[in-house]
Design a protein around this motif. Structure first.
Motif, mmCIF file in Angstrom:
data_model
loop_
_atom_site.group_PDB
_atom_site.id
_atom_site.type_symbol
_atom_site.label_atom_id
_atom_site.label_comp_id
_atom_site.label_asym_id
_atom_site.label_seq_id
_atom_site.Cartn_x
_atom_site.Cartn_y
_atom_site.Cartn_z
ATOM 1 N N LYS A 78 -34.907 -3.310 74.278
ATOM 2 C CA LYS A 78 -33.780 -3.337 75.211
ATOM 3 C C LYS A 78 -32.867 -2.142 74.935
ATOM 4 O O LYS A 78 -32.651 -1.772 73.781
ATOM 5 C CB LYS A 78 -32.972 -4.636 75.055
ATOM 6 N N PRO A 79 -32.302 -1.541 75.989
ATOM 7 C CA PRO A 79 -31.437 -0.372 75.781
ATOM 8 C C PRO A 79 -30.039 -0.758 75.301
ATOM 9 O O PRO A 79 -29.518 -1.816 75.670
ATOM 10 C CB PRO A 79 -31.371 0.242 77.186
ATOM 11 N N VAL A 80 -29.451 0.085 74.490
ATOM 12 C CA VAL A 80 -28.061 -0.093 74.073
ATOM 13 C C VAL A 80 -27.275 1.036 74.756
ATOM 14 O O VAL A 80 -27.025 2.093 74.173
ATOM 15 C CB VAL A 80 -27.911 -0.022 72.548
ATOM 16 N N TYR A 81 -26.932 0.811 76.015
ATOM 17 C CA TYR A 81 -26.305 1.862 76.811
ATOM 18 C C TYR A 81 -24.959 2.303 76.244
ATOM 19 O O TYR A 81 -24.561 3.454 76.408
ATOM 20 C CB TYR A 81 -26.119 1.395 78.253
ATOM 21 N N SER A 82 -24.261 1.397 75.577
ATOM 22 C CA SER A 82 -22.938 1.747 75.046
ATOM 23 C C SER A 82 -23.013 2.832 73.982
ATOM 24 O O SER A 82 -22.013 3.504 73.696
ATOM 25 C CB SER A 82 -22.263 0.498 74.462
ATOM 26 N N LYS A 83 -24.199 3.030 73.388
ATOM 27 C CA LYS A 83 -24.357 4.039 72.350
ATOM 28 C C LYS A 83 -25.229 5.214 72.804
ATOM 29 O O LYS A 83 -25.617 6.059 72.002
ATOM 30 C CB LYS A 83 -24.948 3.404 71.088
ATOM 31 N N ALA A 84 -25.513 5.254 74.098
ATOM 32 C CA ALA A 84 -26.322 6.347 74.636
ATOM 33 C C ALA A 84 -25.541 7.653 74.578
ATOM 34 O O ALA A 84 -24.315 7.670 74.707
ATOM 35 C CB ALA A 84 -26.736 6.040 76.065
ATOM 36 N N ILE A 85 -26.250 8.745 74.380
ATOM 37 C CA ILE A 85 -25.643 10.072 74.306
ATOM 38 C C ILE A 85 -26.343 11.002 75.287
ATOM 39 O O ILE A 85 -27.580 11.074 75.322
ATOM 40 C CB ILE A 85 -25.747 10.657 72.888
ATOM 41 N N VAL A 86 -25.550 11.699 76.102
ATOM 42 C CA VAL A 86 -26.082 12.709 77.013
ATOM 43 C C VAL A 86 -25.492 14.051 76.596
ATOM 44 O O VAL A 86 -24.280 14.195 76.465
ATOM 45 C CB VAL A 86 -25.727 12.401 78.482
ATOM 46 N N GLN A 87 -26.357 15.022 76.378
ATOM 47 C CA GLN A 87 -25.921 16.334 75.885
ATOM 48 C C GLN A 87 -26.560 17.430 76.722
ATOM 49 O O GLN A 87 -27.730 17.339 77.108
ATOM 50 C CB GLN A 87 -26.330 16.483 74.419
ATOM 51 N N VAL A 88 -25.800 18.457 77.016
ATOM 52 C CA VAL A 88 -26.308 19.633 77.715
ATOM 53 C C VAL A 88 -26.163 20.821 76.777
ATOM 54 O O VAL A 88 -25.067 21.136 76.316
ATOM 55 C CB VAL A 88 -25.542 19.881 79.028
ATOM 56 N N VAL A 89 -27.294 21.472 76.481
ATOM 57 C CA VAL A 89 -27.317 22.569 75.515
ATOM 58 C C VAL A 89 -27.870 23.824 76.193
ATOM 59 O O VAL A 89 -28.899 23.771 76.871
ATOM 60 C CB VAL A 89 -28.193 22.216 74.298
ATOM 61 N N SER A 90 -27.195 24.942 76.001
ATOM 62 C CA SER A 90 -27.651 26.220 76.558
ATOM 63 C C SER A 90 -28.038 27.163 75.430
ATOM 64 O O SER A 90 -27.308 27.305 74.442
ATOM 65 C CB SER A 90 -26.539 26.854 77.401
ATOM 66 N N HIS A 91 -29.205 27.790 75.581
ATOM 67 C CA HIS A 91 -29.708 28.705 74.550
ATOM 68 C C HIS A 91 -30.635 29.711 75.205
ATOM 69 O O HIS A 91 -31.556 29.339 75.935
ATOM 70 C CB HIS A 91 -30.454 27.919 73.470
ATOM 71 N N ARG A 92 -30.399 30.985 75.006
ATOM 72 C CA ARG A 92 -31.211 32.074 75.553
ATOM 73 C C ARG A 92 -31.392 31.946 77.068
ATOM 74 O O ARG A 92 -32.468 32.171 77.617
ATOM 75 C CB ARG A 92 -32.586 32.120 74.870
#
Length: 231
Positions: A78-92
């Motif tokens: 089951k998902p634990v949405y309250s602890k979900a992390i969304v990250q956007v990373v830029s490189h090269r």
């Protein structure tokens, strides 16, 4: 309201969905030698609140996620949405979207979704007793750490990644789970040419974050990675 939700989702989606591209020789895939090089020119941001929640729900119910969860249905994840992390990373010049959703069930785990111009990948890591098992889907098939097969001909060894991750984390101020998780994204972007490899890296790094950076740094990479069941 529907227009607002649509706009919010668009903000976190990166590029268009394409099939994973096979990595070429080491000239175009510098990380494919098996050594994780830590990039320096990285820009990172964490997406929070309702946007992160909506994206986590979308990823958890994606096609590859459904396939993997059906394969692991006996774990009742089951998902634990309250602890979900969304990250956007830029490189090269490449923007990579990273979504991490903790999983709870008969065993605990983590679902990682990676997307950039090279492709997209969904990877699930499960702590099974004293072993970390990693699963991913590609080409309609499911693979695990016992059978790493991919068109690139290379996938990272989680032990060597763990040692590189501990070394990098210990040289940064990555205290706390959230700060550590953000650092993981910056480390694993070194593997952007292969989204599956980046997903495996994210799971490995997150396990070390949960193990405890201070403890890992005190023990050293070899001892900490062995204690975290990654070597």
């Amino acid at each position: 309201m529907k227009r607002l939700v649509s706009l919010m989702l668009v903000l976190v989606l990166v590029g268009s969905a394409v099939m994973p591209v096979a990595a070429e020789e080491n000239n175009s895939c510098p990380s494919c030698s098996g050594v994780v090089t830590i990039p320096n020119d990285v820009k990172s941001s964490i997406v929070r609140g309702s946007i992160a929640y909506l994206k986590a729900v979308q990823v958890f119910n994606g096609k590859d996620s459904l396939m993997l969860r059906e394969h692991l249905s006996d774990l009742n994840l089951k998902p634990v949405y309250s602890k979900a992390i969304v990250q956007v990373v830029s490189h090269r010049g490449v923007t990579t979207e990273i979504v991490k959703v903790p999983l709870k069930g008969k065993k605990n785990g983590l679902l990682v979704y990676i997307k950039n111009r090279y492709g997209e990948a969904t990877v699930i890591g499960i702590l099974d007793g004293q072993v970390v098992r990693i699963y991913y889907a590609t080409g309609g098939e499911i693979y695990s750490t016992k059978k790493f097969v991919h068109t690139s001909g290379w996938l990272p060894d989680k032990c060597s990644i763990c040692k590189a991750v501990v070394s990098k984390l210990c040289s940064t101020a990555a205290g706390g789970i959230i700060a550590c998780a953000e650092t993981c994204g910056e480390i694993c972007v070194a593997l952007i040419e292969n989204p599956i490899a980046a997903g495996i890296c994210e799971i490995t790094c997150t396990i070390i974050c949960e193990y405890g950076i201070d403890r890992a740094c005190d023990q050293g990479a070899n001892a900490a990675c062995k204690a975290a069941h990654l070597c």
